[in-house]
Design an enzyme around this catalytic site. Structure first.
Site, mmCIF file in Angstrom:
data_model
loop_
_atom_site.group_PDB
_atom_site.id
_atom_site.type_symbol
_atom_site.label_atom_id
_atom_site.label_comp_id
_atom_site.label_asym_id
_atom_site.label_seq_id
_atom_site.Cartn_x
_atom_site.Cartn_y
_atom_site.Cartn_z
ATOM 1 N N PHE A 1 48.017 35.631 40.790
ATOM 2 C CA PHE A 1 47.165 35.700 39.595
ATOM 3 C C PHE A 1 46.935 34.328 38.966
ATOM 4 O O PHE A 1 46.748 34.219 37.757
ATOM 5 C CB PHE A 1 47.751 36.694 38.580
ATOM 6 C CG PHE A 1 48.180 37.985 39.209
ATOM 7 C CD1 PHE A 1 47.240 38.776 39.863
ATOM 8 C CD2 PHE A 1 49.502 38.375 39.211
ATOM 9 C CE1 PHE A 1 47.619 39.951 40.497
ATOM 10 C CE2 PHE A 1 49.903 39.547 39.847
ATOM 11 C CZ PHE A 1 48.949 40.340 40.482
ATOM 12 N N ILE B 1 48.581 37.455 49.267
ATOM 13 C CA ILE B 1 49.384 37.605 48.044
ATOM 14 C C ILE B 1 49.290 39.030 47.510
ATOM 15 O O ILE B 1 49.631 39.297 46.369
ATOM 16 C CB ILE B 1 48.946 36.592 46.969
ATOM 17 C CG1 ILE B 1 47.462 36.777 46.600
ATOM 18 C CG2 ILE B 1 49.194 35.166 47.431
ATOM 19 C CD1 ILE B 1 47.017 35.941 45.399
ATOM 20 N N THR C 1 46.326 40.793 48.342
ATOM 21 C CA THR C 1 44.899 41.053 48.337
ATOM 22 C C THR C 1 44.462 41.871 49.538
ATOM 23 O O THR C 1 43.417 42.510 49.510
ATOM 24 C CB THR C 1 44.136 39.730 48.384
ATOM 25 O OG1 THR C 1 44.588 39.027 49.555
ATOM 26 C CG2 THR C 1 44.432 38.882 47.168
ATOM 27 N N ILE D 1 31.623 44.546 51.822
ATOM 28 C CA ILE D 1 33.027 44.884 51.599
ATOM 29 C C ILE D 1 33.688 45.031 52.971
ATOM 30 O O ILE D 1 33.292 45.863 53.790
ATOM 31 C CB ILE D 1 33.149 46.191 50.781
ATOM 32 C CG1 ILE D 1 32.518 46.007 49.392
ATOM 33 C CG2 ILE D 1 34.606 46.636 50.665
ATOM 34 C CD1 ILE D 1 33.143 44.933 48.518
ATOM 35 N N PRO E 1 37.022 48.792 52.495
ATOM 36 C CA PRO E 1 36.856 49.494 51.217
ATOM 37 C C PRO E 1 38.172 49.987 50.617
ATOM 38 O O PRO E 1 38.264 50.157 49.405
ATOM 39 C CB PRO E 1 35.949 50.681 51.574
ATOM 40 C CG PRO E 1 35.809 50.702 53.035
ATOM 41 C CD PRO E 1 36.267 49.396 53.589
ATOM 42 N N THR F 1 41.372 48.440 50.781
ATOM 43 C CA THR F 1 42.094 47.380 50.072
ATOM 44 C C THR F 1 41.233 46.817 48.943
ATOM 45 O O THR F 1 41.750 46.418 47.903
ATOM 46 C CB THR F 1 42.510 46.252 51.042
ATOM 47 O OG1 THR F 1 41.353 45.791 51.750
ATOM 48 C CG2 THR F 1 43.549 46.730 52.032
ATOM 49 N N LYS G 1 31.379 38.398 48.741
ATOM 50 C CA LYS G 1 31.319 37.437 47.637
ATOM 51 C C LYS G 1 32.684 37.161 47.010
ATOM 52 O O LYS G 1 32.817 36.266 46.186
ATOM 53 C CB LYS G 1 30.383 37.960 46.555
ATOM 54 C CG LYS G 1 28.903 37.904 46.945
ATOM 55 C CD LYS G 1 28.042 38.464 45.826
ATOM 56 C CE LYS G 1 26.556 38.197 46.082
ATOM 57 N NZ LYS G 1 25.722 38.833 45.035
ATOM 58 N N GLU H 1 38.715 38.677 41.345
ATOM 59 C CA GLU H 1 38.723 38.450 39.908
ATOM 60 C C GLU H 1 37.710 39.246 39.112
ATOM 61 O O GLU H 1 37.912 39.511 37.927
ATOM 62 C CB GLU H 1 38.556 36.942 39.653
ATOM 63 C CG GLU H 1 39.857 36.250 39.944
ATOM 64 C CD GLU H 1 39.727 34.811 40.374
ATOM 65 O OE1 GLU H 1 40.136 33.947 39.601
ATOM 66 O OE2 GLU H 1 39.237 34.551 41.484
#
Ligand code: FES
Ligand code: FES
Lengths: 709, 182
Positions: A239, A465, A467, A586, A589, A591, A658, A662
């Site tokens: 984060f 991490i 993601t 994507i 979809p 994760t 993209k 965040e």
């Protein structure tokens, strides 16, 4: 045969549910010692003397590390524009000067963590204290405009004549918002095991960028980056807190160097509060000028931050305001006040998160003033090209996000009047806000090998991490190689695998994915041309990345929230939330959904509970553990859903995504705050929205509140 | 050998008897992680504030960071490494499978604690224990199978997940609570 786009099971899910995933601290080496830091109890001053006798007499204590015996680090280092802001914090024990409370002034090294800690408690550090200045106040006359912000843009950007346009506007919204300091607090605290062998350094460390961390230590220690291995097999969240190496890793390295043995350090929450970066508090003022139909003519967004004696890092809080909507005139200004505090840095959605809270609440205020649907207001101000620089958008589907969300959320039948819906003691309301996060792409290297058993190994200095990069990169590699994903082994988490981007700024998948895709394709073609099994190819995307066209690339989204506010206690519950995002292709979809929802939950935390306040007397954060710094737990979270709009964008990396790390946080706070206005009829412009503020507000609609008093 | 600072304790950990000499300052968590190499149990705060260190201690969920190892003499401990052995067969425990199926994790650091805590919570519900949101606190609940999302969220609130995987975690626990495969 396409793996990309399928909801492949998270590749490391089984390791995680069985406890076999190994995080930094959990690596084992022979002869390891433990270090525990001693930190300054003054906010400004210098260390004059250290009394080590009783610490050294503690059973198990091996050494005390301090400014006089710590190895000297290179001071003149350049880690590039993005990482450079983190550099001053890395000079651990390089001087006796104290720049903030909680700064490391010594460390005790011992045979067990318990002994190190006991020794640290017995170490007596004498400091000379100077008067400190730690109070962050809005409209501080000392605020300066930084030359460069976190997004590498300038502090002040002006187009047209915003002041004159405001003067001439039919309707003006002029409002102040504030957001508090917030702490990233990944669940795995910063931990490092540093081990020197024959002049080479290995760091098992909890980092968002193995490559960056290797380069940073190579620079600090005047070594070759090839001689600094950084191992991050599993990282328990970042984060932003781990997006650059932080003091604990430096301490481990210095301690290991001093004693000539491997040393482990693990931070606790108090130490993380001081060293793991935080989101700067902001004091914002937003002015919107519009005509009677809601067409914007001017946007002025000013945001004041705090910097420290060590760091000049300032978030890009106002940057979104100059490109979100089609206003002819705009001025965005980020300022900062330098205080004797710990250093602010990245936290998930830096800048965009607090900035879009202000902007998207102000848009809601304007819609309310005009008695206009807030979605309609945004549609009326939808730009054709990026208003900040006139560049074409690579793709922009904000309106589609708003409209899809409106349909799915049940917005269409919404009664706009605030403070009119009530279920028993609960006041009910709904709110909407837009989300936006820029797309970054960074060159990376990767390699691919055709193994003799018919499988493929793809290696990259990326990191997962949480993601899902381990999973999505395997999918990308499989498609590039045109083989099922089961035949691909994806190695990541080590600096030695390749020089690669870090996991931050939502750029990982696009940047790493490009290199992985290229490595896979090149290898596939080589094999077709007759290359033998065992062939390895090594690729670099520097050329491709620099050849990208100059267009405006952003992911967009729309967040919808339904809240209920207890008319008696002021308690706020987010009953349901829907996020609709257009973020390119994507890759996975499953994760992606988890990551977007996780972002929205962090957004709810930022709206309703997360705040770190500087103690005026001591100079550090009051909320220094998880009992003081609250973030959402199970019971705080109601129904949350995510829709990922299909979006094709040819101006991105071939991965076509993209970035989604965040954008889920951005806009969430405004959606909730706008819903609270809709529920109560009152505007609350200072985060977090605390029940005491709502309770004391006692709006007319809170009749039950009145009658029970 | 027992000294002023150390004691020998015997624990049963994941079915194996462990006789260890422990420093009196060592928590059960650090005993597991640093001395016994059972690093599946995580340290998130060391203060009883996050639940990452949750294990089953004598059949009940407990924060192992709040328990001194020396005070755990004779205890039976199940850590995440032993959860799969709680059910028959070679595979994972159904709750572990449900976590995988529902993508109930991101970084995975809170996951072992969430799983151990959920096992404890389901056992509590099967024993009829009420929670703060149980409508009739004196009547309690009949069994875990009647727990809805609100009950599960309440009962799991001692386990923080900074990644925000709550959605999947609650889905996974609900699936197992309502099933017969526990
Ligand atoms: S580590 Fe035990 S509760 Fe956080
Ligand atoms: S999965 Fe990362 S903290 Fe829960």
């Amino acid at each position: 045969m396409t793996s990309v786009g399928t909801p492949l099971e998270r590749q490391d899910a089984r390791a995680k549910v069985t406890g076999t995933a190994t995080y930094a601290y959990e690596h084992r080496v022979e002869g390891v010692l433990y270090a525990w830091p001693v930190t300054s109890t003054v906010a400004k001053g210098r260390v004059v003397d250290i009394d080590m006798d009783s610490a050294m007499a503690t059973p198990g204590v091996v050494a005390v590390l301090h400014a006089d015996n710590a190895a000297r680090l290179e001071t003149n280092i350049d880690l590039g524009p993005v990482q450079q802001a983190s550099v001053p914090e890395l000079f651990v024990l390089q001087s006796k000067k104290i720049a903030y409370r909680g700064q490391i002034v010594a460390a005790v090294i011992a045979s067990s963590a318990e002994a190190a800690r006991e020794g640290a408690e017995k170490l007596v550090v004498h400091c000379e204290e100077q008067a400190h200045d730690v109070v962050f106040r809005a409209r501080d006359p000392r605020a300066y405009v930084p030359s460069v912000l976190g997004d590498l843009g300038p502090g002040n950007v002006n187009r047209g004549d915003a002041d004159a346009a405001l003067e001439a506007a039919e309707v003006v919204v002029d409002v102040a918002y504030s957001t508090p300091a917030q702490l990233p607090h990944p669940m795995e605290p910063h931990s490092t095991l540093a081990s020197w062998t024959e002049g080479r350094l290995t760091l098992y460390s909890s980092e968002q960028g193995p490559s960056n961390t290797s380069q940073a230590f190579a620079a600090l220690l005047a070594m070759d980056a090839d001689d600094v291995e950084v191992v991050c097999d599993y990282v328990g969240g970042g984060f932003g807190a781990k997006a650059a190496p932080r003091p604990p890793a430096v301490l481990a390295v210095l301690a290991a160097k001093l004693v000539g043995r491997p040393v482990k350090v693990a931070w606790n929450r108090r130490l993380m509060t001081a060293h793991a970066t935080y989101r700067s508090p902001t004091a914002q003022r937003i002015r919107l000028g519009a005509d009677g139909q809601g067409k914007l003519s001017a946007i002025v967004h000013e945001a004041q931050h705090m910097t420290s004696a060590l760091s000049d890092y300032v978030d890009q809080t106002a940057s979104s305001a100059r490109m979100m909507y089609a206003a002819e005139h705009a001025r965005t200004t980020a300022t900062a006040v330098r205080l004797d505090v710990p250093s602010a840095g990245w936290m998930r959605g830096p800048g965009e998160t607090p900035g879009m809270f202000g902007l998207e609440c102000a848009m809601d205020e304007l819609a309310h003033r005009l008695d206009l649907d807030p979605i309609e207001l945004r549609i009326r101000n939808e730009p054709e090209v990026d208003p900040s620089d006139g560049k074409p958008f690579s793709s922009r589907n904000l309106v589609a996000c708003l409209q899809t969300g409106a349909e799915q959320f049940g917005w269409v039948s919404r009664d706009r009047r605030p403070g009119t819906r009530r279920h028993g003691r609960w006041l009910v309301g709904t709110g909407v806000a837009a989300s936006r996060y820029p797309v970054f792409t960074v060159p990376s290297r990767a390699s691919a090998t055709a193994e003799t058993d018919g499988t493929f190994t793809v290696a990259i200095g990326a990191v997962d991490i949480g993601t899902g990069s381990r999973t999505v990169l395997a999918q990308i590699a499989a498609d590039a190689l045109e083989v099922p994903v089961a035949r691909v082994r994806l190695d990541l988490g080590r600096a030695s695998y390749s020089a690669a981007a870090f996991a931050g700024a939502s750029l990982g998948t696009a940047s790493w994915g490009w290199a992985v895709d290229k490595a896979g394709r090149v290898l596939r073609d080589r094999l077709r041309d007759g290359a033998p099994l065992g062939t390895t190819v090594d690729v670099d995307t520097t050329e491709e990345v620099s050849a990208m066209r100059d267009v405006s690339r952003n992911a967009y989204g729309a967040q919808f929230a339904e809240v209920k506010v207890d008319a008696v206690t002021g308690q706020i519950r987010v009953e349901r939330m829907l996020g609709v995002f257009a973020a390119g292709r994507i890759i996975n979809p499953r994760t992606a959904r988890s990551q977007l929802i996780g972002g929205m939950i962090m957004g709810i935390g930022g709206t309703l509970m997360e705040a770190a306040d500087i103690d005026e007397t001591f100079g550090d954060f009051v909320q220094s553990d998880l009992a003081g710094y609250h973030f959402p737990t199970h019971a705080d979270i109601g129904d949350i859903d995510v829709v990922m709009l299909p979006e094709t964008d040819d101006e991105l990396s071939p991965v076509g995504g993209k970035g989604i790390g965040e954008i889920g946080v951005v806009g969430a706070a405004a959606a909730v705050a706008n819903a609270v206005h809709h529920a109560t009829g009152r505007r609350f412009r200072d985060l977090p929205l605390r029940l005491e503020d709502l309770r004391n507000a006692s709006p007319a609609s809170m009749s039950l509140h009145q009658s029970l008093r | 050998m027992k000294t002023d600072h150390t004691s020998e304790v015997t624990l049963r950990i994941n079915g194996t008897e462990e006789k260890v000499l422990v420093d009196h300052r060592v928590t059960l968590l650090d005993l597991l992680r640093d001395r016994l190499g059972l690093t599946g149990t995580k340290k998130g705060c060391d203060h009883g504030q996050c639940g990452a260190c949750t294990v089953l201690l004598n059949g009940r969920r407990a924060n192992s960071c709040l328990k001194l190892a020396v005070a755990a003499e004779g205890a039976t401990v199940v850590t995440i490494e032993g959860v799969a052995d709680l059910t028959e067969g070679d595979g994972l425990h159904p709750l572990q499978e449900a976590f995988v199926a529902n993508d109930a994790m991101q970084c995975g650091y809170c996951t072992p604690g969430q799983i151990c805590s959920a096992l404890g919570a389901l056992a509590e519900a099967d024993a009829g224990w009420p929670s703060h949101v149980t409508p009739d606190v004196t009547a309690g609940v009949k069994s875990a199978s009647e727990l809805g999302a609100e009950e599960i969220r309440e009962r799991m609130s001692g386990n923080l997940c900074r990644c925000g995987a709550y959605h999947g975690i609650v889905a996974a626990i609900t699936q197992v609570a309502s099933g017969s495969n526990r």
